[in-house]
Scaffold this motif. Sequence first.
Motif, PDB file in Angstrom:
ATOM      1  N   ILE A 124       9.266 -38.235  -7.729  1.00 24.76           N
ATOM      2  CA  ILE A 124       9.206 -39.367  -6.799  1.00 24.76           C
ATOM      3  C   ILE A 124       9.943 -40.573  -7.373  1.00 24.76           C
ATOM      4  O   ILE A 124      10.701 -41.253  -6.676  1.00 24.76           O
ATOM      5  CB  ILE A 124       7.744 -39.725  -6.478  1.00 24.76           C
ATOM      6  N   ALA A 125       9.739 -40.853  -8.658  1.00 26.28           N
ATOM      7  CA  ALA A 125      10.412 -41.991  -9.284  1.00 26.28           C
ATOM      8  C   ALA A 125      11.923 -41.819  -9.244  1.00 26.28           C
ATOM      9  O   ALA A 125      12.673 -42.799  -9.098  1.00 26.28           O
ATOM     10  CB  ALA A 125       9.929 -42.155 -10.718  1.00 26.28           C
ATOM     11  N   ALA A 126      12.387 -40.582  -9.358  1.00 29.02           N
ATOM     12  CA  ALA A 126      13.829 -40.316  -9.390  1.00 29.02           C
ATOM     13  C   ALA A 126      14.502 -40.549  -8.047  1.00 29.02           C
ATOM     14  O   ALA A 126      15.728 -40.572  -7.981  1.00 29.02           O
ATOM     15  CB  ALA A 126      14.083 -38.887  -9.856  1.00 29.02           C
ATOM     16  N   THR A 127      13.725 -40.728  -6.971  1.00 34.75           N
ATOM     17  CA  THR A 127      14.341 -41.027  -5.678  1.00 34.75           C
ATOM     18  C   THR A 127      14.977 -42.408  -5.669  1.00 34.75           C
ATOM     19  O   THR A 127      15.781 -42.714  -4.787  1.00 34.75           O
ATOM     20  CB  THR A 127      13.309 -40.936  -4.542  1.00 34.75           C
ATOM     21  N   ALA A 128      14.614 -43.246  -6.647  1.00 37.83           N
ATOM     22  CA  ALA A 128      15.191 -44.592  -6.707  1.00 37.83           C
ATOM     23  C   ALA A 128      15.717 -44.942  -8.095  1.00 37.83           C
ATOM     24  O   ALA A 128      16.677 -45.708  -8.221  1.00 37.83           O
ATOM     25  CB  ALA A 128      14.147 -45.636  -6.283  1.00 37.83           C
ATOM     26  N   ALA A 129      15.122 -44.403  -9.152  1.00 34.55           N
ATOM     27  CA  ALA A 129      15.465 -44.804 -10.523  1.00 34.55           C
ATOM     28  C   ALA A 129      16.823 -44.256 -10.951  1.00 34.55           C
ATOM     29  O   ALA A 129      17.325 -43.266 -10.414  1.00 34.55           O
ATOM     30  CB  ALA A 129      14.386 -44.324 -11.490  1.00 34.55           C
ATOM     31  N   GLN A 130      17.415 -44.914 -11.945  1.00 30.65           N
ATOM     32  CA  GLN A 130      18.661 -44.441 -12.532  1.00 30.65           C
ATOM     33  C   GLN A 130      18.420 -43.184 -13.369  1.00 30.65           C
ATOM     34  O   GLN A 130      19.084 -42.180 -13.207  1.00 30.65           O
ATOM     35  CB  GLN A 130      19.266 -45.535 -13.407  1.00 30.65           C
ATOM     36  N   THR A 131      17.430 -43.266 -14.280  1.00 21.69           N
ATOM     37  CA  THR A 131      17.088 -42.137 -15.141  1.00 21.69           C
ATOM     38  C   THR A 131      15.585 -42.084 -15.315  1.00 21.69           C
ATOM     39  O   THR A 131      14.937 -43.123 -15.462  1.00 21.69           O
ATOM     40  CB  THR A 131      17.756 -42.269 -16.526  1.00 21.69           C
ATOM     41  N   VAL A 132      15.024 -40.893 -15.302  1.00 16.33           N
ATOM     42  CA  VAL A 132      13.597 -40.705 -15.526  1.00 16.33           C
ATOM     43  C   VAL A 132      13.420 -39.722 -16.677  1.00 16.33           C
ATOM     44  O   VAL A 132      13.956 -38.609 -16.637  1.00 16.33           O
ATOM     45  CB  VAL A 132      12.882 -40.166 -14.271  1.00 16.33           C
ATOM     46  N   TYR A 133      12.688 -40.153 -17.703  1.00 17.61           N
ATOM     47  CA  TYR A 133      12.319 -39.259 -18.800  1.00 17.61           C
ATOM     48  C   TYR A 133      10.932 -38.706 -18.488  1.00 17.61           C
ATOM     49  O   TYR A 133       9.939 -39.437 -18.493  1.00 17.61           O
ATOM     50  CB  TYR A 133      12.347 -39.995 -20.135  1.00 17.61           C
ATOM     51  N   CYS A 134      10.885 -37.415 -18.188  1.00 14.47           N
ATOM     52  CA  CYS A 134       9.654 -36.729 -17.802  1.00 14.47           C
ATOM     53  C   CYS A 134       9.118 -36.022 -19.050  1.00 14.47           C
ATOM     54  O   CYS A 134       9.707 -35.050 -19.512  1.00 14.47           O
ATOM     55  CB  CYS A 134       9.975 -35.743 -16.689  1.00 14.47           C
ATOM     56  N   THR A 135       8.006 -36.494 -19.610  1.00 17.00           N
ATOM     57  CA  THR A 135       7.553 -36.010 -20.913  1.00 17.00           C
ATOM     58  C   THR A 135       6.150 -35.436 -20.864  1.00 17.00           C
ATOM     59  O   THR A 135       5.289 -35.890 -20.109  1.00 17.00           O
ATOM     60  CB  THR A 135       7.594 -37.133 -21.959  1.00 17.00           C
ATOM     61  N   ASP A 136       5.930 -34.442 -21.703  1.00 12.84           N
ATOM     62  CA  ASP A 136       4.624 -33.827 -21.905  1.00 12.84           C
ATOM     63  C   ASP A 136       4.753 -32.933 -23.130  1.00 12.84           C
ATOM     64  O   ASP A 136       5.754 -33.021 -23.856  1.00 12.84           O
ATOM     65  CB  ASP A 136       4.167 -33.045 -20.671  1.00 12.84           C
TER      66      ASP A 136
END
Length: 395
Positions: free
Chosen positions: A213-225
């Motif tokens: 969802i964040a990537a629909t607007a953000a430049q880059t998303v770091y998805c971590t786990d």
Amino acid sequence: MDEVTFKSDTVLSDVHLYTPNQRHLMVRLNSMGQPVFLSQFKLLWNQDSQTDSGTMGGDHRDVPREETPARTDSTGSPPGRGHSGAGSPLQAGVHAAGQEGTGAQLDEDGDLDVVRRPRAASDPDPVWPPRDKVHPMILAQEEEDVLGDEAQESSTHSIIKIEHTMATPLEDVGKQVWRGALFLADYLLFQRDLFQGRTVLELGAGTGFTSIIAATAAQTVYCTDVGADLLAMCQRNIALNSHLTAPGGGGVKVRELDWLKDDFCTDPEVPFSWSEEDISDLYGHTTILLAAEVFYDDDLTDALFKTLFRLAHRLKNACTAIFSVEKRLNFTLSHLDVTCEAYDHFRACLRQLEQLQDGQLRFAVEPVEAAFPQSLEYERIRQLELWKIFVEPGT
């Protein structure tokens, strides 16, 4: 004969309990032997016409809804589904007993005698319809695009396809979809201008729903786990929804981030490790941090706040952390009462962070009013909360 002892460490996701009309198709078994389901979540917005939060605002009651999730009763079926009021179990029991009038049936002590629906349709001529049975559809490899046709048919909805599990041990709950993630995703959709062109870091991303969802607007998303199996599921979900990524953005990067360790894993032989370029970009551009439904264990909550504190001191820009949490009520033997121990510990950590005397940074905490529109189909309960933490240079 040895004494039989029943043990259970299974945690059941609530995603299918609060979307009773949703299809959850089983597609495969993961490396742990757990069934993996493919579910679709409808976004009640049009990406082409929504460019900022202003166009998505307004009373959430005006948001069009195709299917409103119904609250389930104790049998697991939505109230009123499959029978009218005249054919309810209580009234059916009254008529079956041959009583006249509209009075409720009472037992010999004068207590209300509730006739329950049977667990199986063993009666060849039942008075009321039998309980609905749910059979997950198992897809063959070549049939995995079966949900794609529905996504193309609708011009007013976008479809997010997520692979997830429905029941896991406690250590694997990140493989499930939780209401807190849907709640945070709703807020991101409402405040899209806040994430426009930004670099975002999600901590404990689980299935990656919020990162998508964040990537629909953000430049880059770091998805971590943590965990190769979980991160691989994350990567697959991101690939399934790559069409939602903001145009010109850097997309979603899946990386391992262990809150119990002080440093990033940079070993190129380890899956989902960090490159020096990733770390430089993270520290140099991140302004938004996210976390949803990760506050269920006190030790992990402590580790998350320590990670937030450590990252905040290394980021070059002021940042905002947005946390989603569900206040879960549990009866404990230690208190002999209903308590919210995990939630209470989370709130205590917020207070400690805000009162922290740090010469370099200042932490300000405030709750988010949950009056923003609902753009996803789930049951928004009052136990869901959002908290913002503003991290700014100290005085």
